[in-house]
Design an enzyme around this catalytic site. Sequence first.
Site, short mmCIF file in Angstrom:
data_model
loop_
_atom_site.label_atom_id
_atom_site.label_comp_id
_atom_site.label_asym_id
_atom_site.label_seq_id
_atom_site.Cartn_x
_atom_site.Cartn_y
_atom_site.Cartn_z
N GLY A 101 -5.37 0.60 -5.38
CA GLY A 101 -6.13 -0.42 -6.09
C GLY A 101 -6.06 -0.24 -7.59
N HIS A 115 0.83 -1.20 0.00
CA HIS A 115 0.00 0.00 0.00
C HIS A 115 0.87 1.26 0.00
CE1 HIS A 115 -4.30 0.80 0.24
NE2 HIS A 115 -4.05 1.88 0.93
#
Length: 221
Positions: A69, A62
């Site tokens: 995403g 992340h």
Amino acid sequence: MRHGEGVYIGNPVTRRRIYTPPQGAAVIAEKLKNWEEFVNSPDDFDPLVRVALAHYQFEAIHPFDDGNGRTGRILNVLMLVSAGLLTEPVLYISQSIIAQKNEYYRLLNAVTSEGAWEAWVLYMVEAIRATAVNTLQKIKQIQALQEQVRELAGNQVPVGVVDVLFEQPYCRIRDVVEHCSVTRQTATKYLGELVSAGVLREEKVGREKLFVNEGLMEVLR
């Protein structure tokens, strides 16, 4: 989401923290280096399995405050191109994943909490398969529509103009001028004939006229 100085993944409704990714530039850089080495390492992983494993790894790292995403799914497609499974990055995997967003997050979290790799890999492979089937159907629909428009245009409008209409769902007069090497007056005439034939819808946006390919818009929806 942010909590103090940290970034975390939370439930969008309850705001409850679900997962806290690695923190600190040095830590993230090291983990991205490991990700890069895995993506490019010569081993016996099937390319689809590698995509699934790399996607989890990227999402777990992340590295960005936002857009992880979307970035991860773009990387998936580029990996498929690199593996020779695609010649062009045409798969929109996001559509399949967004349609099953709750399952996507559940399985991501299950890998983290339970090491449930098999279910995750199967999910990703199915998402790619479903996207490929859908994309092939759309390509066939677009090809059929393009042929239909060519027939409607007949000898009144050059094939090159029809090709411009399928580069994106709308075009401007200058697009036809530039792609077909014709005058603005001629380009306007061709587009007007396609409007009269029901192929295009003319729309005024500011000072410009847009010519919308309604059939292509419908296929892409």
